[in-house]
Design a protein around this motif. Sequence first.
Motif, mmCIF file in Angstrom:
data_model
loop_
_atom_site.group_PDB
_atom_site.id
_atom_site.type_symbol
_atom_site.label_atom_id
_atom_site.label_comp_id
_atom_site.label_asym_id
_atom_site.label_seq_id
_atom_site.Cartn_x
_atom_site.Cartn_y
_atom_site.Cartn_z
ATOM 1 N N LYS A 10 12.612 60.143 9.943
ATOM 2 C CA LYS A 10 12.536 58.698 9.719
ATOM 3 C C LYS A 10 12.599 58.413 8.224
ATOM 4 O O LYS A 10 12.492 59.316 7.406
ATOM 5 N N ASN A 11 12.785 57.161 7.893
ATOM 6 C CA ASN A 11 12.850 56.687 6.500
ATOM 7 C C ASN A 11 13.977 57.357 5.713
ATOM 8 O O ASN A 11 13.818 57.679 4.535
ATOM 9 N N ILE A 12 15.102 57.553 6.353
ATOM 10 C CA ILE A 12 16.233 58.226 5.706
ATOM 11 C C ILE A 12 16.847 57.308 4.661
ATOM 12 O O ILE A 12 17.167 56.152 4.942
ATOM 13 N N ILE A 13 17.001 57.836 3.463
ATOM 14 C CA ILE A 13 17.648 57.097 2.382
ATOM 15 C C ILE A 13 19.149 57.346 2.411
ATOM 16 O O ILE A 13 19.943 56.435 2.323
ATOM 17 N N ASP A 14 19.517 58.612 2.544
ATOM 18 C CA ASP A 14 20.930 58.982 2.533
ATOM 19 C C ASP A 14 21.123 60.235 3.367
ATOM 20 O O ASP A 14 20.265 61.116 3.371
ATOM 21 N N LEU A 15 22.243 60.304 4.072
ATOM 22 C CA LEU A 15 22.561 61.504 4.843
ATOM 23 C C LEU A 15 23.182 62.546 3.920
ATOM 24 O O LEU A 15 24.020 62.212 3.085
ATOM 25 N N PRO A 16 22.806 63.828 4.082
ATOM 26 C CA PRO A 16 23.486 64.870 3.317
ATOM 27 C C PRO A 16 24.974 64.880 3.677
ATOM 28 O O PRO A 16 25.349 64.553 4.804
ATOM 29 N N SER A 17 25.823 65.257 2.726
ATOM 30 C CA SER A 17 27.274 65.220 2.961
ATOM 31 C C SER A 17 27.682 66.067 4.162
ATOM 32 O O SER A 17 28.567 65.685 4.924
ATOM 33 N N GLU A 18 27.013 67.217 4.371
ATOM 34 C CA GLU A 18 27.365 68.076 5.510
ATOM 35 C C GLU A 18 27.101 67.373 6.836
ATOM 36 O O GLU A 18 27.882 67.491 7.774
ATOM 37 N N VAL A 19 26.011 66.619 6.909
ATOM 38 C CA VAL A 19 25.660 65.916 8.138
ATOM 39 C C VAL A 19 26.553 64.702 8.342
ATOM 40 O O VAL A 19 27.058 64.474 9.444
ATOM 41 N N SER A 20 26.783 63.921 7.302
ATOM 42 C CA SER A 20 27.623 62.725 7.454
ATOM 43 C C SER A 20 29.052 63.111 7.831
ATOM 44 O O SER A 20 29.693 62.428 8.626
ATOM 45 N N ARG A 21 29.543 64.231 7.291
ATOM 46 C CA ARG A 21 30.884 64.713 7.662
ATOM 47 C C ARG A 21 30.943 65.077 9.132
ATOM 48 O O ARG A 21 31.893 64.731 9.831
ATOM 49 N N GLU A 22 29.905 65.764 9.635
ATOM 50 C CA GLU A 22 29.866 66.138 11.052
ATOM 51 C C GLU A 22 29.740 64.905 11.954
ATOM 52 O O GLU A 22 30.335 64.856 13.017
ATOM 53 N N ILE A 23 28.980 63.903 11.508
ATOM 54 C CA ILE A 23 28.841 62.674 12.296
ATOM 55 C C ILE A 23 30.166 61.932 12.363
ATOM 56 O O ILE A 23 30.536 61.403 13.398
ATOM 57 N N GLU A 24 30.908 61.928 11.245
ATOM 58 C CA GLU A 24 32.221 61.282 11.253
ATOM 59 C C GLU A 24 33.186 62.005 12.179
ATOM 60 O O GLU A 24 33.998 61.387 12.856
ATOM 61 N N ASN A 25 33.089 63.339 12.236
ATOM 62 C CA ASN A 25 33.968 64.127 13.094
ATOM 63 C C ASN A 25 33.587 64.032 14.570
ATOM 64 O O ASN A 25 34.428 64.199 15.433
ATOM 65 N N LYS A 26 32.317 63.780 14.858
ATOM 66 C CA LYS A 26 31.852 63.718 16.239
ATOM 67 C C LYS A 26 30.944 62.513 16.401
ATOM 68 O O LYS A 26 29.726 62.631 16.404
ATOM 69 N N PRO A 27 31.521 61.309 16.499
ATOM 70 C CA PRO A 27 30.692 60.108 16.608
ATOM 71 C C PRO A 27 29.872 60.139 17.899
ATOM 72 O O PRO A 27 30.322 60.635 18.918
ATOM 73 N N GLU A 45 17.021 67.457 1.348
ATOM 74 C CA GLU A 45 18.406 67.088 1.640
ATOM 75 C C GLU A 45 18.525 65.637 2.098
ATOM 76 O O GLU A 45 19.473 64.948 1.745
ATOM 77 N N PHE A 46 17.585 65.176 2.911
ATOM 78 C CA PHE A 46 17.608 63.802 3.426
ATOM 79 C C PHE A 46 16.863 62.826 2.518
ATOM 80 O O PHE A 46 16.775 61.651 2.823
ATOM 81 N N GLN A 47 16.281 63.338 1.430
ATOM 82 C CA GLN A 47 15.531 62.523 0.469
ATOM 83 C C GLN A 47 14.380 61.771 1.141
ATOM 84 O O GLN A 47 14.205 60.563 0.955
ATOM 85 N N VAL A 48 13.612 62.518 1.946
ATOM 86 C CA VAL A 48 12.442 61.959 2.621
ATOM 87 C C VAL A 48 11.243 62.862 2.351
ATOM 88 O O VAL A 48 11.378 63.979 1.862
#
Length: 126
Positions: free
Chosen positions: A107-124, A83-86
């Motif tokens: 570590k070495n994250i290329i891209d955040l999965p959409s489910e995680v990035s959505r949650e991070i946007e909702n709860k900075p 999911e994290f492409q690591v």
Amino acid sequence: MARKKKKQEIILEPTQEPEINPKKMNSFYAWDGDILVLNILGTPAAKRDAIGKVKGNQLKVSVTESPRAGKATDHMVRFLAKEFQVSTKDIEVVFGRFNVNKQLRIKNIIDLPSEVSREIENKPNL
């Protein structure tokens, strides 16, 4: 006369990065430099592998593997690595290998999965 093989000694060194106390985290995630620290609430023996929503200060992650001898956690690491492409080596289980409450360092994250990035946007992270 057969030679006896020497037993190979395995030395485990403590993690060099400091552990982030999950009780002091005000969110399910924190950035430690370029390393993403996640508090996970695992659900083993689920119908499918999935990243769920946030519950309190933990991210729900379900896996299909049954909870025997850490196999569910190992399966979760492989699932999250995709999911994290690591690589699986880029994910460290800080604690909770035999428990549903876990902390992971990715570590070495290329891209955040959409489910995680959505949650991070909702709860900075404050």
